[in-house]
Design an enzyme around this catalytic site. Structure first.
Site: not given
Length: 1334
Positions: A147, A451
């Protein structure tokens, strides 16, 4: 499956066992619950009546105990039904592993985001560890999501793909562990077997070579061109790519389906893919969740394995059989079909023996998460987790087995290039638009702990996760090694989890009817971390403060209940931790960290979450640093807590620790002097403060005893302590402040006492000396092509090359301390453009002569011939600008341009900004008869210099650059007059040289003058000068006053010098007028190349060794304001200086456009001036008897800028506090700057101080006014406190822009919410503590 496997076929692949001893634990819970209810009942029944002392404190303690009790009940979910899982890999091998066609494919996702915080070597060690699994390589696909879109990371992965050909066969042949090469080679290895030793050495040498190449590229910050030619993937990076703005990049480095992709033993290699998803400024990228979703889609196009393992980039695989363990849960015939994921615990390789920061809670890993597994509620924690692909893709649970044999092979019949092109659209920003990605598919967006919320939604779709904690650690990462990083990490986690609790995904609502109540409660344990900070703060603060006021808060019945509950819970906690493999000191460290987290990380997370819920800020994601320096690492290994930064969290820790320390001391004194009765009343409060003091012993050590860099900064200690001063001390303090203000005002009068103004007669100069003018050398200094763009630099150069002065007498030198080939290229282009620009300027007498400024200011109508000429020159300028800007964006020079000039040969792959040879290039030789412009007129000399730099040599910043220019220019032109300019300070007046020469060539006074200083003006100031950039009073008044006493300060730019004064010459009385004739260097038969080579030595690092350079010669070293101290030393050698402020500004620069820049700039100036005052060059003693007393006072006024802050801060703070004692900088930045709105957009400690002072005065003023309105007493206030109210009122008025920025503005220049919050807390804390202590 068929029946060919016999009885073995029906045996489970894993078993689940319930933990023992649960009955005894449930009895313990009932006893504790009885104590909790007893305390609740007593607190509720015995609330003090209205007006009784301690009523509100009692209610706050009741509130805290209710919350603690409810939270404790919730936490029992993770211990009520603890289960443990045990896989059988041998059964798995018997059924599946020997039948190669039936082995499930596994895709492994590794995520990284920043090559600085997560170094490429760390990343590829994780990648290599999973590529080496004991698993058929053709069934493995490894995907790295970058990223940060870093070509350094891509280069590291490319190197890893080559090294894997040696590493994987070595690992499997000798079954080495762990399989991260950095970790493996760092441990002691038995090398007695010769074959193994030979291969071990060979593989290690390959690894060290790879490591050296990656480190070298990282140090340079770029990939060498010869390496870029090796792989097509590097073509994806071009001048337009930035971290936040780039296209999708997919590169298959190893094609697992290609028969040629084999290691050195001929075995197939795993698939290896690099992905950097598309990012655009207008599109939300959703942090790690967006990265994972892109990986899911891209991998489905390439390998499409039914099982996915995702890892953080620092979490290497420690067990080569981890895949096989996980598959036992997925492939079990009876229970495997419902398994959504297998979560492994998060372990760290660098945890110390006693785990000083409690990175790994043994009870959490071995009991709590296993307890949640008993209710089918295992948390997905974002790393070390094997997923079923279909569960991540949004599918609901269906009672069917995992199908892996029918997975479509997307690689067959398609080339690598086709696969890459087909995958790229799947990683585009626009792909998810109008889809369920981030909602029902993939990881869920909108939360910093994507998550946890994703795991919850998958469970609510009918899937069941599994928690597996093997005896052998499967994955190991890098734990926090500093307290700051540990707290920031827990703040992000607790903030994100509290967001879930307040959202539609709250497990009590979203999970109702979909998951078991125990699982819902288990989630709430972690989701309520943030609000549990409130009762903790109540218990930490209120008992201590009310102990100081002699108010008991714990009656005898409550004392007994609390003691029983506390003793039982402590004993159970210790036993539990020791049984889980911890140590007693490790348990104590955990208690300390729980207290610290709850009072800092969780508390700030609670506030920030509420702030976000109100829509006042947006979700952010903090990447924690995985790199620490050696000193920090050594302290961490010794288990010394690392503070070392002025974090707001540390301020909170220190404040609470000191409050309880003071309260404990007071409580002990109270018991000592009052006896048994006080002990009975205050025992619990004293005990609580004592426990908190014991927990905080490392904090006190860091505050008062430690001297290493990891101690708590003194600034935090200063903020955390509160001095209880009485009125007498405050009065004395105000008297001291006013004496200082008076003395300082007297000093400043030197600026105004004897002001003089200068006027020049350039016509007389021309009549006398036009044919015999002295040579002038012009020095332009730059240091960084990023901060000082090459286009800005060459505009300054072109403006001085075009002076109305004989060009053969002009020499322009550019000193490039950045050693940048981009700057050299820009100067080379400027030397070509000068042939057109200079004749145009002189023909039409244009002003200013900086091309950019001239084209920007053109407004008048021109004659046809001039308009045509202007258009032609402007077009040439734009062509030059485009070429330079393109090279700057690319970060390199095109190959065709490199061939244009021999000078580019000085830059090779070994050159860096801090390590290179001296580079000297004469671009225009002014003495060459062929060096002419398009009008056939002579051109000035133009020279590029980048002095030698070596890491082991100190380069003395701008002073060193100026001294190198002095030496080099003395061998080329040796002009007796020198003008020095900063690279942003272009010439605005083509007659400036002639103005200066009027002083140097005057027959009566010239022999006294060392330099002529012009004012420092700026072209980008707003009408009302928002940041006071011009310092108009200094330029128009003060420097004229200093000129009356023999000269102004040398301010480092816009100054004409006599060369001999800069070279250390002393003034002698009776000397004749300035001599300049015969000073030029005579022309010899020496060529330009020979001249360059000969005088390079003058710019070397060693030339100044054992000389007077930097001491008696040139600019002085050792001070950040080398200009001021150099000017002072020249004046103390008997010379005078001149200040000339012409009607038309001589020079114009770029003023600061944000408050942050302004404050940093003034900090540097005031810091350097104070260093002068405290050194041997202090004008008080160094100048005494050498310069006039008025000039000494003038210097002191500037040298004492820093000291002036104490009295100012005192006046800004004390009157406001004592009121409480009454009885009653991009485009948006430019636009805001032009609108005269102050720019606060950065999180700066300076803004925190400014805002805290503003808030303090506002709160105090409002409180005082409120008291007057509601309680009366106006006459008393007017008579005794009117001046204090007036002073606070004035300060509030001054700070109106700050209140506007803190509360009302919505643009990016507003005060950051974190600064506003910190400031409000500091101000309220000061008011509260002060009020309590009084």
């Amino acid at each position: 499956m068929t029946d060919n496997f016999g009885e073995e076929d029906v045996l489970p692949l894993f078993e689940t066992k319930t933990a023992k001893g649960r009955a005894a634990y449930k009895l313990y819970c009932l006893i504790v619950l009885f104590g909790i209810v007893l305390i609740w009942a007593y607190r509720l029944v015995h609330i003090p009546g209205a007006g009784e002392r301690g009523r509100y404190a009692w209610m706050a303690m009741f509130f805290a105990e209710v919350l603690f009790g409810v939270y404790w009940i919730i936490t029992q979910a993770c211990r009520w039904h603890v289960v443990y899982r045990y896989p059988f890999k041998d059964r798995l091998s018997t059924r599946y592993y020997l039948i190669q066609g039936q082995i499930s494919g596994v895709d492994i996702f590794v995520c990284t985001a920043d090559p600085t915080l997560e170094p490429p070597l760390l990343v590829i060690n994780t990648v290599l560890s999973v590529m080496s699994y004991n698993y058929p390589s053709h069934k493995l696909g490894v995907f790295l999501s970058d990223d940060g879109c870093s070509e350094l990371t891509f280069y590291a992965l490319l190197e890893a793909s080559k090294f894997s050909k040696y590493w994987i066969p070595f690992c499997k042949k000798y079954n080495v562990e762990p399989r991260a090469p950095e970790i493996y080679f760092a441990q002691n290895t038995d090398l007695h077997e010769s074959n193994f030793a030979q291969e071990w050495t060979s593989v290690k040498n390959h690894y060290e070579d790879m490591k050296r190449r990656i480190d070298s590229a990282g140090a340079k910050g770029c990939i060498p061109e010869e390496i870029k030619d090796e792989h097509k993937g590097f073509s994806e990076w071009n001048s337009r790519i930035t971290k936040q703005d780039h296209q999708s990049i997919v590169q298959i480095l190893i094609d697992g389906g290609n028969p040629q992709a084999v290691d050195i033993d001929g075995n197939k290699l795993p698939m290896l893919v690099y992905l950097s998803r598309e990012k655009r400024p207008g599109c939300a990228h959703n942090f790690k969740a967006g990265s994972m979703n892109a990986l899911i889609r891209v991998s489905s196009e390439i390998s499409n394995a039914p099982i996915i393992l995702n890892l953080d980039c620092d979490m290497y695989s420690n067990d080569p059989d981890a895949i096989r363990d996980a598959l036992c849960f997925f492939l079990d015939e009876k229970q495997g079909q419902q398994t959504s994921c297998v979560q492994y615990p998060q372990r760290y390789s660098n945890v110390t023996k006693n785990d000083v920061y409690a990175n790994v809670s043994n009870a959490t890993i071995q009991i709590e998460l296993a307890g949640l597994d008993g209710f089918g509620g295992t948390l997905y924690i974002g790393t070390g987790c094997f997923h079923r692909r279909e569960s991540l893709s949004g599918k609901y649970y269906e009672n069917r087995r995992l199908e892996w044999t029918n997975v479509k092979d997307n690689t067959k019949g398609r080339t690598v290039e086709e696969l890459e092109e087909a995958s790229k659209p799947l990683a585009d920003c626009s792909y998810e638009k109008g889809t369920l990605w981030g909602k029902e598919m993939g990881l869920v967006y909108g939360c910093s702990v994507e998550d946890i919320v994703t795991g919850l939604t998958i469970q609510c779709r009918g899937w069941k996760p599994v928690y597996y904690n093997p005896t052998k650690i499967a994955f190991q990462g890098v734990g926090s090694t500093t307290l700051d990083v540990a707290l920031i990490q827990f703040k992000r986690w607790s903030e994100g989890m509290f967001q879930i609790f307040l959202s539609k995904y709250c497990p009590l609502i979203y999970g109702r009817g979909k998951t078991q109540l125990g699982a819902q409660m288990g989630y709430c344990i972690y989701l309520l971390w943030a609000p549990v900070s409130l009762p903790t703060l109540c218990y930490v603060v209120i008992p201590a403060l009310y102990l100081l006021h002699d108010v008991p808060l714990f009656p005898q019945l409550v004392v007994r209940a609390i003691c029983i509950r506390f003793s039982m819970r402590t004993a159970y906690s210790i036993v539990e931790d020791l049984l889980c493999g911890g140590t007693l000191r490790g348990w104590w460290n955990l208690q300390r960290m729980l207290l610290i987290r709850r009072t800092t990380s969780y508390f700030f997370a609670f506030i920030d979450t509420i702030y976000k819920q109100l829509g006042l800020s947006e979700t952010s994601f903090a990447v924690t640093d995985k790199v620490v320096d050696d000193e920090v690492q050594k302290r961490y290994e010794k288990e010394i807590i690392e503070f070392g930064s002025s974090s707001t969290m540390f301020l909170m820790i220190a404040t609470l620790a000191l409050v309880n320390l003071f309260s404990l001391g007071y409580g002990i004194m109270k018991v000592y002097f009052s006896g048994q009765e006080a002990l009975v009343l205050f025992m619990v409060q004293i005990t609580i403060s004592g426990m908190i003091v014991m927990v905080n012993l490392p904090v006190y050590e860091a505050l008062f005893l430690r001297r290493d860099k990891g101690r708590i900064p003194s600034s935090v200690l200063f903020k955390a302590t509160h001095v209880n001063e009485n009125e007498k001390l405050a009065w004395i303090g105000m008297f001291g402040a006013e004496i200082w203000f008076g003395l300082y005002w007297i000093l400043t009068q030197a600026h105004r006492w004897n002001r003089i103004y200068r006027q020049t007669f350039k016509d007389r100069l021309s009549q006398r000396y036009e044919n015999d003018l002295p040579g002038v050398d012009i020095f332009v200094c730059t240091a960084d092509p990023k901060i000082e763009p090459p286009m800005m630099v060459i505009n300054t150069v072109l403006s001085v090359m075009a002076y109305d002065y004989p060009p053969e007498k002009l020499s322009v030198y550019l000193s490039d301390d950045g050693g940048s080939d981009l700057t050299f290229y820009a100067l080379l282009e400027a030397s070509h453009f000068a042939k057109h620009w200079i004749p145009y300027c002189k023909k039409y007498n244009v002003e200013p002569r900086s091309p950019e400024a001239h084209f920007r200011s053109e407004s008048e109508e021109f004659e046809a011939s001039q308009a045509q000429h202007l258009a032609s020159v402007k077009k040439l300028y734009q062509v030059m600008e485009n070429k330079i800007e393109l090279a700057t964006k690319l970060g390199r020079i095109s190959k065709s341009a490199l061939l244009e000039h021999k000078g580019f040969a000085n830059w090779d792959s070994f050159v860096s900004q801090k390590d290179h040879d001296a580079i000297l290039q004469i671009l225009i030789d002014g003495r060459d008869a062929e060096a002419k412009d398009i009008e056939d007129c002579r051109l000035p000399t133009l020279v590029y210099l980048s002095r030698e730099k070596r890491p082991q040599h100190f380069h003395n910043f701008k002073a060193g650059a100026m001294n190198a220019l002095l030496r080099v220019s003395s061998e080329i032109s040796n002009g007796p007059v020198i003008l020095n300019l900063d690279c942003d300070m272009y010439s605005n007046n083509s007659q400036s040289i002639r103005d200066a020469l009027c002083f140097f060539l005057d027959e009566q006074k010239s022999h006294e003058f060392a330099y002529v200083q012009f004012p420092q003006n700026f072209h980008n100031l707003t009408k009302n000068e928002l940041y006071g950039g011009s310092m108009r009073v200094v330029a128009d008044v003060e420097f004229h006053g200093l000129d009356g006493y023999g000269g102004p300060l040398y301010v480092g730019t816009g100054c004409f010098h006599r060369r001999d004064t800069l070279c250390g010459r002393k003034f002698t009385k009776g000397s004749s007028m300035f001599e300049w004739k015969g000073s030029s260097v005579p022309r010899t038969g020496e060529s330009v190349i020979e001249l360059e080579e000969r005088i390079k030595e003058l710019a070397s690092c060693t030339i100044e060794k054992n000389t007077q350079w930097g001491q008696e010669m040139g600019l002085k070293y050792g001070c950040p304001v080398e200009d001021v101290i150099t000017g002072l030393s020249i004046q103390c050698r008997g010379w005078k200086s001149v200040y000339f402020n012409p009607e038309r500004n001589g020079f114009l620069g770029v003023g600061t456009t944000t408050l942050d820049q302004t404050l940093v700039q003034h900090k540097r100036w005031s810091e350097g001036d104070l260093q002068i005052f405290l050194s041997k060059y202090s004008p008080i003693w160094y100048g005494l008897g050498r310069i006039k007393f008025g000039l000494i006072m003038g210097y002191c006024a500037y040298c004492l800028w820093s000291i002036n802050c104490f009295a100012t801060l005192y006046y800004s703070t004390i009157p406001a506090l004592y009121l409480l004692r009454a009885k009653v900088s991009d485009q948006d930045v430019s636009q805001r700057y032009e609108q005269e709105k102050m720019e606060f957009g950065a999180i700066s400690p300076m803004f925190t101080i400014l805002s805290s002072l503003a808030m303090l005065n506002l709160f105090c003023l409002v409180r005082m006014v409120t008291k007057v309105v509601w309680a009366g007493g106006f006459g008393f206030v007017r008579e005794n406190m009117g001046l204090q109210i007036l002073l606070s009122g004035v300060l509030v008025l001054i700070n109106l822009p700050l209140y506007d920025a803190a509360f009302f503005r919505k643009d990016k220049g507003r005060m950051p919410s974190s600064v506003t919050l910190k400031s409000a807390l500091v101000a309220l804390s000061l008011c509260t503590i002060y009020d309590l202590l009084w």
